[in-house]
Scaffold this motif. Sequence first.
Motif, PDB file in Angstrom:
ATOM      1  N   THR A  39     -26.718 -37.955  33.633  1.00 36.45           N
ATOM      2  CA  THR A  39     -27.655 -37.429  32.657  1.00 36.45           C
ATOM      3  C   THR A  39     -28.396 -36.232  33.237  1.00 36.45           C
ATOM      4  OG1 THR A  39     -27.947 -39.610  31.690  1.00 36.45           O
ATOM      5  CG2 THR A  39     -29.646 -37.971  31.225  1.00 36.45           C
ATOM      6  N   GLU A  40     -28.485 -35.161  32.482  1.00 33.00           N
ATOM      7  CA  GLU A  40     -29.147 -33.950  32.933  1.00 33.00           C
ATOM      8  C   GLU A  40     -30.464 -33.768  32.193  1.00 33.00           C
ATOM      9  OE1 GLU A  40     -26.438 -30.814  32.262  1.00 33.00           O
ATOM     10  OE2 GLU A  40     -24.995 -31.463  33.788  1.00 33.00           O
ATOM     11  N   LYS A  41     -31.372 -33.102  32.843  1.00 27.86           N
ATOM     12  CA  LYS A  41     -32.664 -32.857  32.226  1.00 27.86           C
ATOM     13  C   LYS A  41     -32.545 -31.720  31.222  1.00 27.86           C
ATOM     14  CE  LYS A  41     -37.541 -32.746  33.186  1.00 27.86           C
ATOM     15  NZ  LYS A  41     -38.570 -33.022  34.169  1.00 27.86           N
ATOM     16  N   LEU A  42     -33.083 -31.938  30.017  1.00 27.92           N
ATOM     17  CA  LEU A  42     -33.026 -30.929  28.975  1.00 27.92           C
ATOM     18  C   LEU A  42     -34.276 -30.067  28.951  1.00 27.92           C
ATOM     19  CD1 LEU A  42     -31.567 -32.950  25.976  1.00 27.92           C
ATOM     20  CD2 LEU A  42     -30.363 -31.416  27.527  1.00 27.92           C
ATOM     21  N   VAL A  43     -35.409 -30.671  29.157  1.00 28.95           N
ATOM     22  CA  VAL A  43     -36.677 -29.957  29.032  1.00 28.95           C
ATOM     23  C   VAL A  43     -37.466 -30.143  30.319  1.00 28.95           C
ATOM     24  CG1 VAL A  43     -38.815 -29.729  27.736  1.00 28.95           C
ATOM     25  CG2 VAL A  43     -36.706 -30.340  26.546  1.00 28.95           C
ATOM     26  N   ARG A  44     -37.909 -29.051  30.891  1.00 32.37           N
ATOM     27  CA  ARG A  44     -38.730 -29.109  32.102  1.00 32.37           C
ATOM     28  C   ARG A  44     -40.159 -28.754  31.721  1.00 32.37           C
ATOM     29  NH1 ARG A  44     -37.312 -28.985  37.277  1.00 32.37           N
ATOM     30  NH2 ARG A  44     -35.204 -28.330  36.745  1.00 32.37           N
ATOM     31  N   GLY A  45     -41.033 -29.733  31.731  1.00 30.41           N
ATOM     32  CA  GLY A  45     -42.417 -29.488  31.362  1.00 30.41           C
ATOM     33  C   GLY A  45     -43.117 -28.630  32.397  1.00 30.41           C
ATOM     34  N   ASP A  46     -43.812 -27.605  31.956  1.00 31.07           N
ATOM     35  CA  ASP A  46     -44.520 -26.747  32.898  1.00 31.07           C
ATOM     36  C   ASP A  46     -45.764 -27.458  33.402  1.00 31.07           C
ATOM     37  OD1 ASP A  46     -46.953 -25.814  31.158  1.00 31.07           O
ATOM     38  OD2 ASP A  46     -45.187 -25.589  29.883  1.00 31.07           O
ATOM     39  N   LEU A  47     -46.344 -26.912  34.473  1.00 29.75           N
ATOM     40  CA  LEU A  47     -47.463 -27.563  35.137  1.00 29.75           C
ATOM     41  C   LEU A  47     -48.678 -27.689  34.230  1.00 29.75           C
ATOM     42  CD1 LEU A  47     -48.676 -28.772  37.675  1.00 29.75           C
ATOM     43  CD2 LEU A  47     -49.301 -26.463  38.419  1.00 29.75           C
ATOM     44  N   VAL A  48     -48.938 -26.691  33.395  1.00 23.26           N
ATOM     45  CA  VAL A  48     -50.108 -26.737  32.520  1.00 23.26           C
ATOM     46  C   VAL A  48     -50.010 -27.924  31.561  1.00 23.26           C
ATOM     47  CG1 VAL A  48     -51.394 -25.532  30.725  1.00 23.26           C
ATOM     48  CG2 VAL A  48     -50.509 -24.260  32.688  1.00 23.26           C
ATOM     49  N   ARG A  49     -48.861 -28.124  30.975  1.00 21.96           N
ATOM     50  CA  ARG A  49     -48.686 -29.256  30.065  1.00 21.96           C
ATOM     51  C   ARG A  49     -48.753 -30.579  30.805  1.00 21.96           C
ATOM     52  NH1 ARG A  49     -43.601 -28.823  26.457  1.00 21.96           N
ATOM     53  NH2 ARG A  49     -42.607 -28.235  28.421  1.00 21.96           N
ATOM     54  N   ALA A  50     -48.194 -30.610  32.007  1.00 22.17           N
ATOM     55  CA  ALA A  50     -48.254 -31.838  32.799  1.00 22.17           C
ATOM     56  C   ALA A  50     -49.694 -32.180  33.157  1.00 22.17           C
ATOM     57  CB  ALA A  50     -47.415 -31.678  34.069  1.00 22.17           C
ATOM     58  N   LEU A  51     -50.482 -31.169  33.514  1.00 19.78           N
ATOM     59  CA  LEU A  51     -51.889 -31.416  33.829  1.00 19.78           C
ATOM     60  C   LEU A  51     -52.651 -31.875  32.599  1.00 19.78           C
ATOM     61  CD1 LEU A  51     -52.707 -28.399  36.191  1.00 19.78           C
ATOM     62  CD2 LEU A  51     -52.308 -30.795  36.826  1.00 19.78           C
ATOM     63  N   LEU A  52     -52.310 -31.318  31.448  1.00 18.07           N
ATOM     64  CA  LEU A  52     -52.962 -31.734  30.207  1.00 18.07           C
ATOM     65  C   LEU A  52     -52.686 -33.202  29.915  1.00 18.07           C
ATOM     66  CD1 LEU A  52     -54.573 -31.032  27.660  1.00 18.07           C
ATOM     67  CD2 LEU A  52     -52.425 -30.320  26.585  1.00 18.07           C
ATOM     68  N   CYS A  53     -51.449 -33.643  30.162  1.00 23.14           N
ATOM     69  CA  CYS A  53     -51.108 -35.050  29.936  1.00 23.14           C
ATOM     70  C   CYS A  53     -51.799 -35.967  30.942  1.00 23.14           C
ATOM     71  CB  CYS A  53     -49.595 -35.237  30.029  1.00 23.14           C
ATOM     72  SG  CYS A  53     -48.665 -34.374  28.748  1.00 23.14           S
ATOM     73  N   GLY A  54     -52.045 -35.462  32.142  1.00 20.70           N
ATOM     74  CA  GLY A  54     -52.699 -36.279  33.160  1.00 20.70           C
ATOM     75  C   GLY A  54     -54.207 -36.275  33.075  1.00 20.70           C
ATOM     76  N   ALA A  55     -54.780 -35.349  32.290  1.00 16.61           N
ATOM     77  CA  ALA A  55     -56.240 -35.253  32.194  1.00 16.61           C
ATOM     78  C   ALA A  55     -56.894 -36.541  31.708  1.00 16.61           C
ATOM     79  CB  ALA A  55     -56.625 -34.082  31.297  1.00 16.61           C
ATOM     80  N   PRO A  56     -56.342 -37.232  30.693  1.00 19.64           N
ATOM     81  CA  PRO A  56     -56.969 -38.495  30.278  1.00 19.64           C
ATOM     82  C   PRO A  56     -57.034 -39.536  31.398  1.00 19.64           C
ATOM     83  CG  PRO A  56     -55.455 -37.727  28.589  1.00 19.64           C
ATOM     84  CD  PRO A  56     -55.234 -36.858  29.778  1.00 19.64           C
ATOM     85  N   LEU A  57     -56.026 -39.575  32.260  1.00 16.80           N
ATOM     86  CA  LEU A  57     -56.048 -40.524  33.374  1.00 16.80           C
ATOM     87  C   LEU A  57     -57.133 -40.165  34.375  1.00 16.80           C
ATOM     88  CD1 LEU A  57     -52.223 -41.066  34.015  1.00 16.80           C
ATOM     89  CD2 LEU A  57     -53.827 -42.542  32.783  1.00 16.80           C
ATOM     90  N   THR A 108     -60.203 -42.562  35.468  1.00 11.76           N
ATOM     91  CA  THR A 108     -60.528 -42.807  36.876  1.00 11.76           C
ATOM     92  C   THR A 108     -62.001 -42.555  37.155  1.00 11.76           C
ATOM     93  OG1 THR A 108     -58.274 -42.166  37.519  1.00 11.76           O
ATOM     94  CG2 THR A 108     -59.959 -42.174  39.250  1.00 11.76           C
ATOM     95  N   MET A 109     -62.541 -41.496  36.587  1.00 12.64           N
ATOM     96  CA  MET A 109     -63.957 -41.185  36.786  1.00 12.64           C
ATOM     97  C   MET A 109     -64.853 -42.272  36.190  1.00 12.64           C
ATOM     98  SD  MET A 109     -63.833 -37.078  36.071  1.00 12.64           S
ATOM     99  CE  MET A 109     -65.604 -36.876  36.357  1.00 12.64           C
ATOM    100  N   ILE A 110     -64.471 -42.797  35.037  1.00  8.23           N
ATOM    101  CA  ILE A 110     -65.236 -43.889  34.439  1.00  8.23           C
ATOM    102  C   ILE A 110     -65.203 -45.114  35.350  1.00  8.23           C
ATOM    103  CG2 ILE A 110     -65.311 -45.515  32.511  1.00  8.23           C
ATOM    104  CD1 ILE A 110     -64.305 -43.269  30.707  1.00  8.23           C
ATOM    105  N   ALA A 111     -64.023 -45.408  35.893  1.00  6.19           N
ATOM    106  CA  ALA A 111     -63.895 -46.556  36.780  1.00  6.19           C
ATOM    107  C   ALA A 111     -64.741 -46.384  38.038  1.00  6.19           C
ATOM    108  CB  ALA A 111     -62.425 -46.762  37.145  1.00  6.19           C
ATOM    109  N   ILE A 112     -64.732 -45.187  38.611  1.00  9.28           N
ATOM    110  CA  ILE A 112     -65.516 -44.942  39.825  1.00  9.28           C
ATOM    111  C   ILE A 112     -67.009 -45.092  39.554  1.00  9.28           C
ATOM    112  CG2 ILE A 112     -66.169 -43.157  41.491  1.00  9.28           C
ATOM    113  CD1 ILE A 112     -63.319 -42.121  41.348  1.00  9.28           C
ATOM    114  N   SER A 113     -67.444 -44.715  38.352  1.00  9.48           N
ATOM    115  CA  SER A 113     -68.867 -44.822  38.030  1.00  9.48           C
ATOM    116  C   SER A 113     -69.365 -46.259  38.088  1.00  9.48           C
ATOM    117  CB  SER A 113     -69.136 -44.238  36.639  1.00  9.48           C
ATOM    118  OG  SER A 113     -68.664 -45.104  35.605  1.00  9.48           O
ATOM    119  N   ARG A 114     -68.464 -47.225  37.901  1.00  3.03           N
ATOM    120  CA  ARG A 114     -68.869 -48.628  37.948  1.00  3.03           C
ATOM    121  C   ARG A 114     -69.218 -49.061  39.372  1.00  3.03           C
ATOM    122  NH1 ARG A 114     -71.029 -49.642  33.864  1.00  3.03           N
ATOM    123  NH2 ARG A 114     -70.623 -51.885  33.945  1.00  3.03           N
ATOM    124  N   CYS A 115     -68.569 -48.439  40.350  1.00  3.22           N
ATOM    125  CA  CYS A 115     -68.937 -48.696  41.748  1.00  3.22           C
ATOM    126  C   CYS A 115     -70.251 -47.995  42.086  1.00  3.22           C
ATOM    127  CB  CYS A 115     -67.828 -48.208  42.683  1.00  3.22           C
ATOM    128  SG  CYS A 115     -66.263 -49.085  42.518  1.00  3.22           S
TER     129      CYS A 115
END
Length: 324
Positions: free
Chosen positions: A214-232, A236-243
């Motif tokens: 299987t070959e990769k069809l779409v290579r997500g650029d870094l900006v889009r990848a960072l956008l998808c990771g922003a909610p995580l 994480t920041m909410i979790a750290i605030s509990r400590c």
Amino acid sequence: MAPSRANSPSSSGSGADYGFLGSVSRFWHKSYAADYIGFALLFTGYMVLQFFVEPFHRMFSLNDLRISFPHVEVERVPLSLDFVYALFIPMIFMIVYNFATGASPHKHHVAVLGFAIAMILTSFLTDVIKNMVGRPRPDLLARCLALPNTPRDILVSIEVCTETDHHRLHDGWRSFPSGHSSFSFAGLGYLSLFLAGKMRIFAHGPGAGIGEHTEKLVRGDLVRALLCGAPLLGATMIAISRCQDYRHDVYDVCIGALLGWTVTYWSYRRYWPRLSSSRCDEPYAGPPGADDMNATRYARVRDEEERIGSGQNVGFELQRINRT
């Protein structure tokens, strides 16, 4: 001549296809009734836990420094803001995104339904574990306000506490796992999965020929990848605030985050393909009759069956041979 009993509807086992029970059965299998009933049961169970169940009160010692932190009155992320960050913002964002991209009613439906199930199931499981474990919070002694003559070198119980605020006292034994962490990783984690699927960050597709990898069809650029990771990152920041607020320690937060992420991934995959699928931006088809557009959508299949055309699906190749 009387008809044979073997040919009668009751004897052939098809009696369920007739009458009221048959109608209920058809409705059950051709709609999302089971999912909504399950959601209602989980919500009811969660409300019962909130208002009628007290946690197990583990014994503690006044010399235990792990539960000797001060009680912070003003939290960095109070429960109301946790609902805003982890529930309302992701849900509104998904609805607006679907409207902006012209998504079908089926996409709207499964996006919100999967998200809602993830949130209520995470909350229910978190509270069940909290109440059964009964682990003291890091600020338990500040909540308890033990009697002045309480021995400091032995284990004591809740009976030595003088705090009269019921919620403030009993909530001191709901440390494990962190509810803020599980809730934020469920809500914001689902949003991250939703964006990764829509933007096809990890999408793969069939190779060029039979037997090839299987070959990769779409290579997500870094900006889009960072956008998808922003909610995580937000979760994480909410979790750290509990400590930082001395409501939990690192162990509580990490297990809560893992619980929320696991439940939300499970709920997401009930309605959407894996993120590496070439169809990751399209939900699975709904039950027959639940969506008028089912005829134009692919049916719910196993992950290995989504590799049609890659030379890795024996059934598909046999069909191709039969056609020729």
